[in-house]
Design a protein around this motif. Structure first.
Motif, PDB file in Angstrom:
ATOM      1  N   LEU A  85       0.823  -1.204   0.000  1.00  0.00           N
ATOM      2  CA  LEU A  85       0.000   0.000   0.000  1.00  0.00           C
ATOM      3  C   LEU A  85       0.857   1.255   0.000  1.00  0.00           C
ATOM      4  N   LYS A  86       0.349   2.277  -0.683  1.00  0.00           N
ATOM      5  CA  LYS A  86       1.032   3.554  -0.815  1.00  0.00           C
ATOM      6  C   LYS A  86       0.158   4.662  -0.242  1.00  0.00           C
ATOM      7  N   PRO A  87       0.749   5.765   0.149  1.00  0.00           N
ATOM      8  CA  PRO A  87      -0.070   6.884   0.651  1.00  0.00           C
ATOM      9  C   PRO A  87      -1.159   7.307  -0.329  1.00  0.00           C
ATOM     10  N   GLU A  88      -0.893   7.190  -1.619  1.00  0.00           N
ATOM     11  CA  GLU A  88      -1.902   7.584  -2.607  1.00  0.00           C
ATOM     12  C   GLU A  88      -3.076   6.612  -2.692  1.00  0.00           C
ATOM     13  N   ASP A  89      -3.005   5.509  -1.969  1.00  0.00           N
ATOM     14  CA  ASP A  89      -4.150   4.599  -1.883  1.00  0.00           C
ATOM     15  C   ASP A  89      -5.150   5.054  -0.822  1.00  0.00           C
ATOM     16  N   THR A  90      -4.785   6.076  -0.069  1.00  0.00           N
ATOM     17  CA  THR A  90      -5.677   6.591   0.962  1.00  0.00           C
ATOM     18  C   THR A  90      -6.973   7.106   0.350  1.00  0.00           C
ATOM     19  N   ALA A  91      -8.082   6.582   0.820  1.00  0.00           N
ATOM     20  CA  ALA A  91      -9.396   6.942   0.271  1.00  0.00           C
ATOM     21  C   ALA A  91     -10.477   6.204   1.049  1.00  0.00           C
ATOM     22  N   VAL A  92     -11.701   6.586   0.786  1.00  0.00           N
ATOM     23  CA  VAL A  92     -12.840   5.781   1.228  1.00  0.00           C
ATOM     24  C   VAL A  92     -13.143   4.789   0.117  1.00  0.00           C
ATOM     25  N   TYR A  93     -13.218   3.538   0.482  1.00  0.00           N
ATOM     26  CA  TYR A  93     -13.445   2.467  -0.488  1.00  0.00           C
ATOM     27  C   TYR A  93     -14.885   1.978  -0.382  1.00  0.00           C
TER      28      TYR A  93
END
Length: 124
Positions: A85-93
């Motif tokens: 996982l990368k910081p840019e994967d941060t989100a609401v899924y």
């Protein structure tokens, strides 16, 4: 049709998470199930999709090779395993379905049913 995503959390870069999508009232093996995400200030994007037959799956380029979408019919659950996982994967899924029996990815009908999302935060 109700769907519910879960399994999000705070993870360090390089870590892994497995998101779950349950859909009481339908058999997930009959339907296309898609995973989407929305980061703050960004549009919602499709992340992964699994067709009713599992013959076809789809991944957005940014997660390809790091994520796997699969189904456990016995548990009537669709999972999204995310690794590295990368910081840019941060989100609401979110998980969603078009509600059409036998449909395959990508949906020709548009996603009609959405579950409440689960927050994924990748940070050290």
């Amino acid at each position: 049709v109700q769907l519910q995503a879960s399994g999000g959390g705070l993870v360090q870069p390089g870590g892994s998470l497995r998101l779950s999508c349950v859909a009481p009232g339908i058999s997930v093996d009959y339907y296309l199930i898609g995973w989407f995400r929305q980061a703050p200030g960004k549009e919602r994007e499709g992340v992964a999709c699994i067709s009713h037959s599992e013959d076809t799956t789809y991944y957005v380029d940014s997660v390809k090779g790091r994520s796997t979408v699969y189904r456990d019919n016995a548990k009537n659950t669709v999972y999204l395993q995310m690794n590295s996982l990368k910081p840019e994967d941060t989100a609401v899924y979110y998980c969603a379905t078009d509600g059409v029996v036998g449909s395959n990815c990508p949906s020709s009908y548009g996603m009609r049913y959405w579950g409440k999302g689960t927050q994924v935060t990748v940070s050290s």
